[in-house]
Design a protein around this motif. Structure first.
Motif, PDB file in Angstrom:
ATOM      1  N   MET A   1       0.826  -1.209   0.000  1.00 44.59           N
ATOM      2  CA  MET A   1       0.000   0.000   0.000  1.00 44.59           C
ATOM      3  C   MET A   1       0.862   1.262   0.000  1.00 44.59           C
ATOM      4  N   GLU A   2       1.997   1.194   0.705  1.00 46.11           N
ATOM      5  CA  GLU A   2       2.866   2.363   0.737  1.00 46.11           C
ATOM      6  C   GLU A   2       3.426   2.665  -0.655  1.00 46.11           C
ATOM      7  N   VAL A   3       3.778   1.601  -1.382  1.00 45.92           N
ATOM      8  CA  VAL A   3       4.296   1.800  -2.740  1.00 45.92           C
ATOM      9  C   VAL A   3       3.216   2.391  -3.635  1.00 45.92           C
ATOM     10  N   LEU A   4       1.991   1.892  -3.502  1.00 42.92           N
ATOM     11  CA  LEU A   4       0.883   2.407  -4.303  1.00 42.92           C
ATOM     12  C   LEU A   4       0.616   3.872  -3.987  1.00 42.92           C
ATOM     13  N   SER A   5       0.673   4.214  -2.721  1.00 46.46           N
ATOM     14  CA  SER A   5       0.465   5.610  -2.329  1.00 46.46           C
ATOM     15  C   SER A   5       1.569   6.503  -2.881  1.00 46.46           C
ATOM     16  N   LEU A   6       2.800   5.996  -2.857  1.00 44.94           N
ATOM     17  CA  LEU A   6       3.919   6.770  -3.395  1.00 44.94           C
ATOM     18  C   LEU A   6       3.758   6.991  -4.898  1.00 44.94           C
ATOM     19  N   LEU A   7       3.330   5.947  -5.607  1.00 42.20           N
ATOM     20  CA  LEU A   7       3.115   6.084  -7.049  1.00 42.20           C
ATOM     21  C   LEU A   7       1.994   7.074  -7.348  1.00 42.20           C
ATOM     22  N   ARG A   8       0.963   7.072  -6.533  1.00 40.35           N
ATOM     23  CA  ARG A   8      -0.137   8.021  -6.724  1.00 40.35           C
ATOM     24  C   ARG A   8       0.342   9.454  -6.516  1.00 40.35           C
ATOM     25  N   VAL A   9       1.196   9.643  -5.514  1.00 39.04           N
ATOM     26  CA  VAL A   9       1.731  10.986  -5.259  1.00 39.04           C
ATOM     27  C   VAL A   9       2.587  11.454  -6.429  1.00 39.04           C
ATOM     28  N   ILE A  10       3.453  10.567  -6.931  1.00 38.37           N
ATOM     29  CA  ILE A  10       4.320  10.931  -8.058  1.00 38.37           C
ATOM     30  C   ILE A  10       3.487  11.236  -9.300  1.00 38.37           C
ATOM     31  N   ALA A  11       2.503  10.373  -9.582  1.00 38.39           N
ATOM     32  CA  ALA A  11       1.646  10.602 -10.750  1.00 38.39           C
ATOM     33  C   ALA A  11       0.868  11.903 -10.607  1.00 38.39           C
ATOM     34  N   GLY A  12       0.397  12.191  -9.395  1.00 33.95           N
ATOM     35  CA  GLY A  12      -0.335  13.437  -9.173  1.00 33.95           C
ATOM     36  C   GLY A  12       0.535  14.661  -9.389  1.00 33.95           C
ATOM     37  N   VAL A  14       3.174  14.863 -11.317  1.00 36.20           N
ATOM     38  CA  VAL A  14       3.462  14.988 -12.753  1.00 36.20           C
ATOM     39  C   VAL A  14       2.264  15.584 -13.492  1.00 36.20           C
ATOM     40  N   VAL A  15       1.066  15.104 -13.163  1.00 34.49           N
ATOM     41  CA  VAL A  15      -0.139  15.594 -13.838  1.00 34.49           C
ATOM     42  C   VAL A  15      -0.427  17.047 -13.477  1.00 34.49           C
ATOM     43  N   VAL A  16      -0.139  17.429 -12.252  1.00 29.61           N
ATOM     44  CA  VAL A  16      -0.476  18.782 -11.797  1.00 29.61           C
ATOM     45  C   VAL A  16       0.619  19.788 -12.136  1.00 29.61           C
ATOM     46  N   LEU A  17       1.876  19.404 -11.949  1.00 26.40           N
ATOM     47  CA  LEU A  17       2.967  20.379 -12.016  1.00 26.40           C
ATOM     48  C   LEU A  17       3.828  20.303 -13.274  1.00 26.40           C
ATOM     49  N   PHE A  18       3.549  19.356 -14.177  1.00 30.23           N
ATOM     50  CA  PHE A  18       4.440  19.254 -15.334  1.00 30.23           C
ATOM     51  C   PHE A  18       3.709  19.086 -16.668  1.00 30.23           C
ATOM     52  N   LEU A  19       2.896  18.058 -16.791  1.00 29.43           N
ATOM     53  CA  LEU A  19       2.351  17.704 -18.106  1.00 29.43           C
ATOM     54  C   LEU A  19       1.464  18.773 -18.743  1.00 29.43           C
ATOM     55  N   PRO A  20       0.568  19.442 -18.010  1.00 34.97           N
ATOM     56  CA  PRO A  20      -0.271  20.447 -18.694  1.00 34.97           C
ATOM     57  C   PRO A  20       0.544  21.551 -19.363  1.00 34.97           C
ATOM     58  N   GLY A  21       1.496  22.109 -18.633  1.00 32.97           N
ATOM     59  CA  GLY A  21       2.298  23.190 -19.199  1.00 32.97           C
ATOM     60  C   GLY A  21       3.277  22.712 -20.247  1.00 32.97           C
ATOM     61  N   TYR A  22       3.865  21.533 -20.037  1.00 29.70           N
ATOM     62  CA  TYR A  22       4.846  21.025 -20.999  1.00 29.70           C
ATOM     63  C   TYR A  22       4.193  20.737 -22.347  1.00 29.70           C
ATOM     64  N   THR A  23       3.029  20.095 -22.336  1.00 29.30           N
ATOM     65  CA  THR A  23       2.340  19.822 -23.598  1.00 29.30           C
ATOM     66  C   THR A  23       1.879  21.120 -24.264  1.00 29.30           C
ATOM     67  N   LEU A  24       1.547  22.125 -23.461  1.00 32.65           N
ATOM     68  CA  LEU A  24       1.177  23.423 -24.028  1.00 32.65           C
ATOM     69  C   LEU A  24       2.377  24.075 -24.714  1.00 32.65           C
ATOM     70  N   ILE A  25       3.535  24.044 -24.067  1.00 28.45           N
ATOM     71  CA  ILE A  25       4.746  24.615 -24.662  1.00 28.45           C
ATOM     72  C   ILE A  25       5.120  23.860 -25.932  1.00 28.45           C
ATOM     73  N   GLN A  26       4.973  22.548 -25.912  1.00 30.86           N
ATOM     74  CA  GLN A  26       5.269  21.752 -27.106  1.00 30.86           C
ATOM     75  C   GLN A  26       4.350  22.133 -28.265  1.00 30.86           C
ATOM     76  N   ALA A  27       3.091  22.407 -27.957  1.00 36.32           N
ATOM     77  CA  ALA A  27       2.154  22.798 -29.011  1.00 36.32           C
ATOM     78  C   ALA A  27       2.462  24.196 -29.544  1.00 36.32           C
ATOM     79  N   MET A  28       2.933  25.080 -28.679  1.00 42.29           N
ATOM     80  CA  MET A  28       3.231  26.450 -29.098  1.00 42.29           C
ATOM     81  C   MET A  28       4.557  26.545 -29.845  1.00 42.29           C
ATOM     82  N   PHE A  29       5.543  25.753 -29.421  1.00 39.91           N
ATOM     83  CA  PHE A  29       6.879  25.803 -30.026  1.00 39.91           C
ATOM     84  C   PHE A  29       7.305  24.385 -30.404  1.00 39.91           C
TER      85      PHE A  29
END
Length: 234
Positions: A1-12, A14-29
Motif C-alpha cells: 500500500m505504501e508503494v501504491l500511495s507513493l506512485l499516486r503521489v508521483i503521478a499526481g 506529474v499531472v499537476v505540475l508538469f504535463l499540462p504546461g509542458y504539452t502546451l509549450i510543445q504545441a506552441m513551439f
C-alpha cells in the motif's frame, strides 16, 4: 500500500505540475531549438512547470465556481453536497487538457517519434516545406534536402533576430547598445555557418552525375588514321 500511495503521489505531481504546461509549450513551439539553441530542453521544462501552475489555477477557478452548483452523487467518486472542485473532476479536467494539448502538439509536429508507432502519425514541424508525410506516401526524400529546408527556416529566424537587434540597439541605452552589438556579431557568425552548410548541401544535391556537367560538353574526336597506317592495314 505504501508503494501504491507513493506512485499516486508521483503521478499526481506529474499531472499537476508538469504535463499540462509542458504539452502546451510543445504545441506552441514544436520545433527543436525554437526557444533557445543551447538550452532548449531546459527552457521547455521550466516553462512547462510554470505554465502547469497557471493551467491548474484556471481549472480551479472554473470548477470552484458556485454557479455550477453541486456535483452529482457518485459513491466513492464525488460528494453530492459539494461543488465540482473535487479530486475526480480536477484530475479528469487536467487529463482532458493534457490530451488536447498533446494532440495540438502532435498536429504541429512536436512529436516526430510518433512515426515509430505508425507511419500515418508522422508529422513535420512548421517551417519544413517537405513534410514527413511525403516519405510515408512512398516518395524518397534525401536527408540533405530535409536539412536544407530546415536551414532555410533557421536562416530566416536569424535574419529576423538581426532586425530586432538592430531596432533595439537604436532605441536602447548605451549598455543595451553594447549588448546588441555583441548579439549582432553572434548572429552574423551563425548566419555565416548556416550559409556555409547550405552551400555544402546544395553542392551535394546538385552534384553532376556521370555524363553530366562540364564533362558532357566535351566531344571526344576519334583519332585520325595516317596514310602509312592505312597502307599497313591493307
Amino acid at each position: 500500500m505504501e508503494v501504491l500511495s507513493l506512485l499516486r503521489v508521483i503521478a499526481g505531481l506529474v499531472v499537476v505540475l508538469f504535463l499540462p504546461g509542458y504539452t502546451l509549450i510543445q504545441a506552441m513551439f514544436p520545433r527543436r531549438g525554437e526557444l533557445d539553441e543551447e538550452f532548449d530542453t531546459l527552457y521547455r521544462v521550466t516553462l512547462g512547470m510554470a505554465m502547469s501552475i497557471a493551467v491548474v489555477i484556471l481549472v480551479g477557478f472554473v470548477l470552484g465556481n458556485p454557479a455550477l452548483g453541486n456535483a452529482p452523487e457518485w459513491d466513492g467518486i464525488s460528494d453530492g453536497d459539494k461543488g465540482y472542485f473535487q479530486t475526480f473532476f480536477v484530475t479528469t479536467s487536467l487529463v482532458v487538457i493534457i490530451l488536447l494539448f498533446f494532440g495540438a502538439g502532435w498536429y504541429r509536429g512536436a512529436y516526430p517519434w510518433m512515426a515509430n508507432i505508425h507511419p500515418s502519425l508522422a508529422r513535420a514541424a512548421p517551417g519544413l516545406r517537405i513534410e514527413s508525410e511525403l516519405a510515408v506516401a512512398g516518395k524518397y526524400i534525401p536527408a540533405e534536402l530535409l536539412e536544407l529546408q530546415g536551414l532555410k527556416h533557421d536562416r530566416d529566424n536569424v535574419k529576423r533576430k538581426m532586425k530586432e537587434a538592430e531596432l533595439r540597439k537604436k532605441t536602447g541605452s548605451s549598455m543595451m547598445k553594447k549588448y546588441y552589438d555583441r548579439r549582432e556579431k553572434t548572429l552574423l557568425a551563425d548566419l555565416a555557418d548556416i550559409d556555409s552548410r547550405m552551400a555544402e548541401l546544395d553542392d551535394m544535391l546538385n552534384r553532376p552525375g556521370e555524363g553530366e556537367g562540364l564533362s558532357a560538353d566535351v566531344t571526344q574526336d576519334e583519332p585520325e588514321t595516317s596514310d602509312d597506317e592505312k597502307d599497313t592495314e591493307e
